[in-house]
Each structure stands twice: as C-alpha cells, then as structure tokens.
Enzyme design. Structure first.
Site, PDB file in Angstrom:
ATOM      1  N   GLU A  21       0.828  -1.203   0.000  1.00 19.55           N
ATOM      2  CA  GLU A  21       0.000   0.000   0.000  1.00 19.55           C
ATOM      3  C   GLU A  21       0.863   1.253   0.000  1.00 19.55           C
ATOM      4  O   GLU A  21       1.932   1.269   0.614  1.00 19.55           O
ATOM      5  CB  GLU A  21      -0.910  -0.011   1.242  1.00 19.55           C
ATOM      6  CG  GLU A  21      -1.722  -1.296   1.362  1.00 19.55           C
ATOM      7  CD  GLU A  21      -2.424  -1.470   2.696  1.00 19.55           C
ATOM      8  OE1 GLU A  21      -2.664  -0.442   3.373  1.00 19.55           O
ATOM      9  OE2 GLU A  21      -2.737  -2.621   3.058  1.00 19.55           O
ATOM     10  N   GLU A  74      -9.959   5.926   2.710  1.00 20.22           N
ATOM     11  CA  GLU A  74     -10.396   5.165   3.880  1.00 20.22           C
ATOM     12  C   GLU A  74     -10.363   6.078   5.097  1.00 20.22           C
ATOM     13  O   GLU A  74      -9.454   6.896   5.243  1.00 20.22           O
ATOM     14  CB  GLU A  74      -9.480   3.963   4.113  1.00 20.22           C
ATOM     15  CG  GLU A  74      -9.820   3.151   5.362  1.00 20.22           C
ATOM     16  CD  GLU A  74      -8.856   2.012   5.608  1.00 20.22           C
ATOM     17  OE1 GLU A  74      -9.036   1.284   6.610  1.00 20.22           O
ATOM     18  OE2 GLU A  74      -7.906   1.841   4.816  1.00 20.22           O
TER      19      GLU A  74
END
Length: 415
Positions: free
Chosen positions: A219, A330
């Site tokens: 990520e 997120e």
C-alpha cells in the site's frame, strides 16, 4: 490491651508489606521493563545518522547510510545485497509524466526547506518515545490496529475480503486478472480528523491471496493520522503485510522489510504544499511495479524518485502477481458520541463538486504481464455509505481513467 494493639500494628505492617510485594513491586518492574523495551525499539529504529535535519513541522530527519537501515534486519534479508536500481521500468509512461500538468502544481516535503541528505544515505523520520507509547502495545507500534479492508460487492462474487466495522471506504478497483503493478496521480489535501484515534488516508492497495489470514498487501499514498504521528499533518506513507495485518509488516520504515534507496524523499514525512478548496491543486504520482527479473516490488514517487522496493521473499502470493488492485480513500469511524464521525475523506467534499473542490485519483493504470502500463478493464466502485463518502468514475483526455471521491462524514443525510 497493649498486646492487642501491637498485634494489630504488626498486622498492618504485614498487609503493607504484602501490598508492596504483590502490587507496587510488579508495577515498578513492569514500568522498568516497558522503559527497556521502548529504549530497545528506539535504538533499533533510530540508527546513527550521518546528518540530521530539523523540519519546520518539528520532525527530525536522520540521514542514515543506506546499508544501515532497519530493513536488512529481516530474517529473510540477512545476506541480501541491496539492489540500487530496478532492472526494468514498466513500458508506456503516458500523459507526459515528466512534465507538470497545466492544472496541478509540483509538490515537495517540508524538511527540504532546511537541507537534504547526501548521496549514499536515506532520509529516515526519527521516531520519538511518545509515538511508541501511544500504540496499544510496543509490539503493535507502526502496525494497523484493526484488520480492515474494503469489501466490494459487485454482481459477480468476490473472495471473502476482510472487513471490520469502524472503517469506511470510497474506492475504485479491478479484479479477476493477474496484475504486476499499479499507478495513480492522487490529489493531496488536509482532511479534518474528529478524534485522535481516527485517521483519513488516500492510497493504492496491491493485493494477493485468498483475502483470509494469508492476505498479501502493498500500500502507498498519503494519510493524516494523529495517533501514529502525533499531529494532523498530511504525510506520504507505505504499508505492507503478508498475513492480513496480523504479525508481519508495518508503516513506512517502522519495521524490517521495505528497502529504501532514495536520498530525497522520506517516508512518513509531511507533504507540502496542499490543495485548497476553489484554489490551487496539488497532487502526487505513485507507481508500484514488480521487477520481472528479480521479483521485487518497486515504488516510484513522482516522475523521477525511485524510492526502493519490497523484496520478493517478504511475500507468498505477491511473489507471483497481484489478484486485485484498489485505489481510493479510507477513514476510521469510531462513532465516539453515538453519531457518525465528522472525519473527512479526501477534501471533505462529495465527488459531484468536481475539480478544485473534490479530491481525485487520475491516470489510474495497472501493469500487465508484459510489464506494460495499461488502462484498467471493468473498473468497479464501492462505498459502504454513499451518503457519508462517495466515488464517481470517468475517463477524459490527459486524465485518462479517473475518479472523484470523498465526503464530509457526518451530515444531515449521514447522521
């Protein structure tokens, strides 16, 4: 009577002694033990620098010799020879990647105002004692606290992705093929965070595995995380795990794993300048790809900063390829007051507001089996509550495949 008083006094002394023995001494021992553990962790993370630079935001950036970085402590990397450049870049860097877009501006890091690290070193953000003590445990420092994952629900069934209440997403994704990397240009903002234990991030996920206990993930993106960094600055970050966020992996360079070779960009350091509503827009480009020869997963920041790589031995499924790519935002929604959090995602505005107001990902691409960048096929979108945070895709000219995403969190339609 005197004898009774003496016995009673002796009883109190005995009780006090037992209290000291059972309660105070173990607490003191535990406190001493914790201090030793914290010092050990700090010594491991903060390697002796060639030079140190004080950033305007209070960070200290240590210039550490490339061969002294924590990554090489990993058991799989004991005899690892650092690869100083990738054997191959993906073919087809599109959209004039080396030039600045006409409607967005170049970006840097705050610590650059006070100096740079010399060649042969890497910039490492110094970890403080308070940062470690904020973690739920010393072992959990630098790791994601909750195993949380975007769980798309398209028409056709997907693997059972990890999802946990409290995390909300607005993402675009592709699945159903073999992927060897991904790219995106991401608009950078400073979303407001309601609670210190919440965060807001915008990133790419490169995923492999069954999406159970053995999930592999790489990520990269930007985040605001008061709990991790102690402030509300917008920071460049990476993360990796090979077991669904259980025991392996961490943010940035906070454990052994990712090997950095770049002397200009510090993982975990503040990004500057930031986009402003109805004003100047700033974005960062991130490319992650698998070297076809060595099998390592490389990361590039911007047009010319090859950051380093995640060595192939760190992973199981990703040692072959990724099975899913996700791009998007997120947040943590802790509902601390019984209502939805007001923590913002992206710019804090909904996608329909468009350029200059909503946050975006543009030029999103995947790397195929021929090491070529191409547009994603069958791009899906997902959000848990579109009245809180949403996502809208599009395709146009210089922007290629893009999407706007984000939102304010709590609002009249998201109580």
């Amino acid at each position: 009577m005197l004898l009774v008083r003496k016995v009673a006094a002796m009883g109190k002394v005995v009780l006090l002694f037992l209290y000291m023995l059972v309660v105070v001494v173990p607490l003191a021992f535990a406190d001493s033990s914790q201090k030793l553990e914290v010092q050990k962790q700090l010594k491991n993370l903060n390697r002796p620098p060639v030079r140190s630079i004080k950033s305007p935001d209070g960070d200290i950036i240590d210039c550490v010799h490339v061969s002294h970085q924590p990554a090489l402590d990993h058991p799989h990397l004991k005899n690892h020879k650092i690869q100083m450049k990738p054997n191959f870049h993906p073919e087809g860097h599109p959209f004039g990647e080396s030039k600045v877009s006409s409607n967005s501006k170049p970006i840097t890091q705050l610590w650059h105002q006070n100096g740079r690290c010399p060649q042969g070193t890497i910039p490492v953000r110094r970890t403080s004692k308070n940062e470690i003590l904020r973690a739920s445990s010393i072992q959990q420092f630098g790791k994601k606290k909750v195993r949380s994952f975007p769980q798309p629900k398209p028409a056709k069934p997907l693997p059972d992705l990890i999802s946990q209440s409290g995390h909300q997403h607005a993402i675009a994704y592709v699945e159903g093929d073999k992927y060897y990397g991904a790219k995106a240009t991401i608009n950078v903002w400073d979303p407001k965070i309601q609670q210190p234990n919440e965060f807001s991030l915008s990133q790419m996920w490169i995923l492999g595995g069954s999406f159970g206990q053995d999930l592999n993930s790489i990520e990269a993106g930007w985040q605001v995380s008061p709990d991790l960094y102690g402030d509300n600055n917008t920071r460049l970050f990476t993360y990796w795990t090979s077991d669904a966020y259980q025991a392996t992996g961490c943010y940035n360079l906070l454990c052994s794993g990712f090997i950095q070779i770049n002397s200009d960009i510090a993982l975990g350091a503040s990004i500057s300048p930031l986009s402003k509503y109805s004003s100047s827009q700033y974005d960062i480009s991130i490319l992650v790809w698998k070297d076809p020869k060595e099998g390592n997963w490389w990361m590039q920041f911007g047009s010319d900063h090859v950051m380093g790589y995640w060595p192939a031995p760190l992973f199981s499924y990703l040692s072959d390829s990724a099975s899913m790519i996700e791009w998007g935002g997120e947040v943590v929604n802790s509902e601390s007051d019984g209502q939805h959090t007001s923590t913002q995602m992206g710019s804090g505005h909904f996608p329909e507001e468009g350029f200059g107001k909503a946050s975006y990902f543009k030029n999103i691409q995947v790397v195929d089996g021929n090491n070529k960048l191409r547009a994603p096929k069958d791009l899906g979108t997902y959000t848990e509550q579109d009245s809180c945070y949403n996502v809208q895709t599009g395709s146009a000219g210089d922007w290629g495949n893009y999407f706007y995403y984000g939102g304010p969190g709590r609002n009249p339609n998201c109580p």
